[in-house]
Design an enzyme around this catalytic site. Structure first.
Site, PDB file in Angstrom:
ATOM      1  N   THR A  43       0.678  -0.869   0.019  1.00  0.00           N
ATOM      2  CA  THR A  43      -0.048   0.275  -0.451  1.00  0.00           C
ATOM      3  C   THR A  43       0.700   1.198   0.028  1.00  0.00           C
ATOM      4  O   THR A  43       1.551   1.281   0.779  1.00  0.00           O
ATOM      5  CB  THR A  43      -1.049  -0.178   1.350  1.00  0.00           C
ATOM      6  OG1 THR A  43      -1.680  -0.966   1.052  1.00  0.00           O
ATOM      7  CG2 THR A  43      -1.763   0.741   1.524  1.00  0.00           C
ATOM      8  N   GLY A  74     -22.828   1.181  30.814  1.00  0.00           N
ATOM      9  CA  GLY A  74     -21.775   2.077  31.303  1.00  0.00           C
ATOM     10  C   GLY A  74     -20.578   1.099  31.355  1.00  0.00           C
ATOM     11  O   GLY A  74     -19.492   1.325  31.824  1.00  0.00           O
ATOM     12  N   THR A  78     -11.020  -2.267   6.472  1.00  0.00           N
ATOM     13  CA  THR A  78     -10.489  -1.667   5.933  1.00  0.00           C
ATOM     14  C   THR A  78      -9.297  -3.439   4.407  1.00  0.00           C
ATOM     15  O   THR A  78      -8.743  -2.800   3.486  1.00  0.00           O
ATOM     16  CB  THR A  78     -10.061  -0.533   5.791  1.00  0.00           C
ATOM     17  OG1 THR A  78     -10.440  -0.283   6.526  1.00  0.00           O
ATOM     18  CG2 THR A  78      -8.974   0.432   5.009  1.00  0.00           C
ATOM     19  N   GLU A 110      -6.462  -5.239   3.972  1.00  0.00           N
ATOM     20  CA  GLU A 110      -6.745  -7.028   3.416  1.00  0.00           C
ATOM     21  C   GLU A 110      -8.475  -6.698   2.420  1.00  0.00           C
ATOM     22  O   GLU A 110      -8.607  -7.752   2.391  1.00  0.00           O
ATOM     23  CB  GLU A 110      -6.512  -8.490   4.070  1.00  0.00           C
ATOM     24  CG  GLU A 110      -5.561  -8.510   4.584  1.00  0.00           C
ATOM     25  CD  GLU A 110      -3.985  -8.909   4.415  1.00  0.00           C
ATOM     26  OE1 GLU A 110      -3.895  -9.605   3.493  1.00  0.00           O
ATOM     27  OE2 GLU A 110      -3.026  -8.257   4.852  1.00  0.00           O
ATOM     28  N   ASP A 141     -10.136  -3.234   0.899  1.00  0.00           N
ATOM     29  CA  ASP A 141     -11.694  -2.990   1.756  1.00  0.00           C
ATOM     30  C   ASP A 141     -12.857  -3.330   1.502  1.00  0.00           C
ATOM     31  O   ASP A 141     -13.693  -4.059   0.595  1.00  0.00           O
ATOM     32  CB  ASP A 141     -11.352  -1.196   1.041  1.00  0.00           C
ATOM     33  CG  ASP A 141     -12.544  -0.064   0.672  1.00  0.00           C
ATOM     34  OD1 ASP A 141     -12.963  -0.045   1.951  1.00  0.00           O
ATOM     35  OD2 ASP A 141     -14.059  -0.772   0.207  1.00  0.00           O
TER      36      ASP A 141
END
Lengths: 674, 674
Positions: free
Chosen positions: B172, B433, B454, B456, B458
């Protein structure tokens, strides 16, 4: 793909059968043939900012002034970050930003509505600052102001408004969140000493998740079951010192809640009370008092109603959190839209250049309905804030109005905060790997807003509250009922009324009046007709409500346990409440659009209104089909129209997010957003 | 509400009109009259663990051994946490856990399937350990193994399997994520020196988000566009030293990606190359080579196909991430279910005791369909892991099988990781909570899994890949097409074939064969009939696909730009792909149930199968109504049946989450989960 001109007319690749609406949308000069390049950001922002534009600008200015907190949140250790948040809170208080809702006589601004505008704008920035502000001025300060009387005001208000005196709102216990009436903290009156003795009576009855408790709070407004001379009088609030010169007060045990998913600049903690003595005057005695000799008195006889009256002051907190969720969404969607206007991926249209993300149909579908919903919720929030202003500044005093406000605040909070969770997630994913880097705000937005759906009332519980109001028509008994009581009420005397009120035949008459199209109204009206959209939403709401009432009654008539009946109908109850709130939101947006003069601003908002209303209908279109109010052809037409509307939004997307007026500094990672 | 007996028969409070299915569900001894108290956790777990039970138990053991990492993730500073994650990785490697997919001759386990089982089980624990493991052994190690040849194996495999040699997978770039072919890193062959010269040629062409780059990696497999004698040959992979004795290698610039939303135990970074020289042998030359004199050769002539063949090795990473998402979901849902079996809120059934959260209908509706989906995805993942094992161990060599695997892996990854995001969020909210406190795992689960949708690939891009395969019927040209090519292909010669293949008439014939109920099959079959459920899913899938093909063709026939056509049809494309994968998931689950012997395990899984299949149909029921395959009465019946199924799941909910075999230590906050 053209990025700044209207897309060409192309109905033909939409799914058959083609009808008029989508085509109409694509035709320049049609209803939505707005002069798009002319969307005036300043004018649109003026509509969004409304009457409190100056207040919002003050907060924007302060956010920029203290924008280093966004870095400090990442670089400081937890203690230092908490300390820095406290500093920023006190310094912002000095600008008048946080005290707007308090009386001028104590140094406040004397304008409740302004306090909502200030608070929700603060949500553009670091959310620990926001939440600590909410704890100090909304919850703690609000309790002193609304549950206390002059003696408390004189003693505390000035110092708490400046942030010199920090305090807690100690309601929730580990074992009891939403069911406040079951609190296990007890305040026993000792008539001899003229003191209350505060004690944590059970395991899990310690206070929990209390902001300002772990480090900075000196005082706490403690909610405890009051016991006088052996008799219980329900939950009341007491001012209790928890920390003296930085150390826990005698009898008070404090534990840090430790690391949380987010909001780590807020010092949440647990509190235990072991026979802590406070003077008789520590009781916040606006609605009830105990005399020196130990006589309990209250103007409100019914204990349940008394309880709900006290809780009614919580409505401001809900209004604040809802607004904060909506404004946090603006930051996320602004980043995602601007990223998609910078980032290119794949050569789809030409072999020479990759296409902008925002020119992909799927990307528009992901972001634009959320953008439209953000606008819709903004205007719905404006209505609830205005009504809250009217109630708390005494302009409106009728009980029914107040109960409707409580319901509206609960519903808007639920939808606004769920919207935040969803919008932030979708926006993060739409920014891909770049969205995962902390620098661009998504880390903080995701982590910090996560609990918005829970605090100030769990969203699911809040929607049940909304349903309760609808089913009982906000009757006087409304406030006195617990869940079990509500089921019994609805399934008892009142059910015929409810069914009558929500009678489908009546509704259809009303709808016919509204849309004089005869029996076929739902097939003949234009889908871009706001009256049609609203009629659809009203039909769903009232039909669901009648269904809930009938199912509850049927179960009880068969001798089932009311709790079991409720459990089985619960998803239907929640759905009905949601349908109601969704209608209120669309209505608020529609009213706003209708109030504007013709022009580009009105046209742009009209486009978003259609996109939002149709998206709401599309999401639940199966329901309308199941109930005979939507033909399959029309249902498909709505989906096509949404795609067309998205393409119309595309050329003005940047302007639409710019109009939110999120300061550039609050977007961070500016090379990402272009 | 009874908690351990079947609820009483009560069709009457369901919405009219009542039909048989819901009633049948409620009747003990009906199809789902399973002997619920007898669900055998061990037996169910054996079915889930499957053939790799031993591998999974080894990982469970290791997770408990290193469970302190869950605390260290919160208490150590970032550098120390990264260091600790590295330590754990190396120590786990010594147990054989992480090398199972490598050849035995280099110290691996020689079983690809085992490596998937090990990896997905590791997702019960700290996810930085998981992701660093994936980077090292899956991506870096996988590239050396599958793209390299013996010279690379000999030199690197042994050391990388032990974790002695850490490396990166540098594909990437900041400017290019999903569109790998457009990478701006270039490798130029210098024939004289017999070296490749690696250069970052453009702004934004630096490698980004690269795991192991910021601190620990010595080598990187760098993907770069290869240029030989002035001619470009597309993207190839090179082994490049990036760090020498802890310092960046000459010509390499490294920057830390800084704080991320989560996974901060992984050292992601950016890499720039400024004329970095590597020997000719650094080219991973399994699919292409450059001779000393600079002659390029490859067995795969078509550059696109060559590229996709290389990328095909990524399929293992996708299988891993999908499985990790599904297993992270198990942790979340286990915590939420156990919390709801401990936590009481409101006196709904009796005035004396508050009800358990899990006895509320809405709470069941929130959690149980997600629980059922987790089971469904588990078995779908088992199929894809098995197919991947067959391909990578050489048992299956046909190209079509491999392409189908790639599509299935992409689809399962998308659905599995979206499921994780949703399940973790819903589970957190269901814990109120208490869920917000970091101690209970939701903080880490939310933050760490967020990027699974996202990396490996999108998810949206992956679903487009799935659609591409479906539209082109995995034709031989499949791998050679970019997006534009796909549109042209589909809209060109092949479209008639596609429409033919997905012809609705043909489908109906097939459906009639399947369910010999005549024309009214969809109204007469029982909704709890798996064949009916699957036929519905198949109908949707094929109908959508035909629709996409027709719309693409129509747009092109009108002379529109293919990219624009694609943009407009894109949401339809994604929906079709999703429909396909949802069908595969239900089918995998149904096959598993069918393979079991009669008994309580089969009955319990059958119940979950019905709940999952009907939930999938309910979620998109509008579509079937719009396309004439679901009557409104039947649609309502499905919703009622889901509620009934939830009530049947309730008494065995604890057993169903226990069967996942998540070690208690991985749940943390054990007082919360009871």
């Amino acid at each position: 793909m053209a990025t700044d001109t209207a897309p060409p007319t192309d109905p033909a690749i939409e799914s058959a059968p083609e009808t008029g609406a989508a085509e109409q949308l694509e035709r320049p000069g049609g209803r939505h043939g707005l002069p798009q390049a002319e969307v005036d950001v300043a004018a649109l922002r003026a509509v969004l900012d409304g009457r409190y534009a100056e207040v919002r600008d003050l907060v924007r200015h302060n956010l920029v002034e203290y924008s280093s907190i966004l870095d400090e949140a990442e670089t400081l250790d937890r203690d230092a970050y908490r300390g820095r948040v406290k500093e920023v809170l006190v310094e912002m208080a000095a600008t008048g930003q946080t005290g707007m809702g308090f009386p001028e006589s104590y140094g406040g601004g004397g304008d409740v509505g302004a306090s909502f505008a200030a608070f929700e704008t603060l949500a553009f920035g670091d959310l620990s600052v926001l939440v600590k502000t909410g704890v100090q001025f909304g919850l703690f300060g609000g309790a002193i102001l609304h549950l206390g009387t002059e003696r408390h005001h004189e003693r505390y208000l000035e110092d708490l408004i400046t942030g010199k005196l920090l305090g807690c709102f100690a309601m929730t216990e580990t074992g009891h969140g939403s069911n406040v009436q079951a609190l296990g903290t007890v305040a026993t009156y000792d008539a001899e000493a003229r003191e209350f003795v505060i004690t944590t009576t059970e395991p899990d009855a310690n206070k929990d998740y209390i902001g300002n408790a772990a480090a900075h709070g000196e005082l706490a407004v403690v909610f405890a079951n009051l016991e006088v001379a052996g008799e219980r009088h329900g939950v009341h609030a007491f001012v209790v010192p928890i920390r003296v010169e930085g150390e826990p007060a005698p009898g008070v045990r404090i534990e840090d809640d430790g690391l949380k998913i987010g909001l780590n600049g807020v010092d949440n903690g647990k509190l235990w009370f072991d026979g802590v003595r406070v003077p008789r005057e520590a009781l916040l005695n606006r609605f009830a008092d105990v005399s020196e000799d130990g006589t309990y008195s209250s103007d409100i006889e019914n204990p349940n109603r008394r309880f709900f009256t006290m809780l009614g002051t919580l409505v401001q907190g809900r209004v604040c959190v809802g607004g904060a969720g909506i404004n946090a969404s603006k930051v996320a969607i602004a980043i995602a839209v601007r990223y998609a206007l910078k980032r290119r991926q794949f050569e789809a249209t030409s072999p020479d250049q990759e296409d902008l993300l925002l020119d992909y149909g799927q990307h528009q579908r992901r972001l634009f309905p959320l953008l439209a919903q953000t606008y819709a919720l903004h205007f719905a929030q404006e209505v609830v804030a205005q009504q809250c202003h009217e109630v708390f500044s005494g302009e409106r005093t009728d009980e029914k109005f107040r109960r409707e406000l409580e319901s509206r605040a609960a519903g808007t909070k639920a939808l606004g905060t769920w919207h935040a969770t969803r919008t932030i997630q979708e926006s993060r994913e739409a920014c891909g790997g770049a969205g995962y880097i902390a620098e661009n705000r998504f880390a903080a937005l995701k982590a910090d807003t996560d609990v918005f759906t829970t605090f100030e009332g769990d969203n699911t519980v809040l929607l049940q509250l909304v349903a309760k109001g609808l089913l009982t028509d906000y009757s006087s008994e409304f406030e006195e009922m617990d869940q079990l009581g509500m089921v019994r009420f609805v399934t008892g005397l009142a059910v015929e009324t409810v069914v009558e009120k929500t009678n489908v035949h009546k509704l259809l008459e009303r709808v016919r009046d509204l849309l004089p199209g005869g029996e076929q109204w739902d097939q003949e009206a234009g889908i871009l007709d706001t009256d049609y959209q609203l009629a659809m939403l009203r039909f769903r709401e009232e039909h669901m409500l009648a269904g809930v009432a009938r199912r509850l009654k049927r179960g009880i008539d068969q001798g089932m346990n009311p709790g079991q009946v409720f459990s089985r109908v619960q998803d239907h109850v929640i759905h009905a409440a949601r349908a109601h709130v969704e209608r209120l939101v669309v209505e608020a947006f529609a009213d706003k659009v209708a109030s504007l003069e013709d022009g580009s601003t009105k046209a742009a908002l009209g486009l978003l209104l259609d996109l939002h209303a149709l998206s709401v209908i599309e999401a639940d279109r199966a329901w309308w089909m199941e109930h005979g109010r939507l033909t399959t052809a029309r249902s498909k037409e709505i989906s096509r129209a949404i795609n067309s509307l998205c393409r119309r939004v595309r050329p003005v997307a940047r302007e639409l997010v710019d109009a939110f007026g999120v300061p550039e500094e609050m977007l961070r990672a500016r090379d990402l957003v272009g």
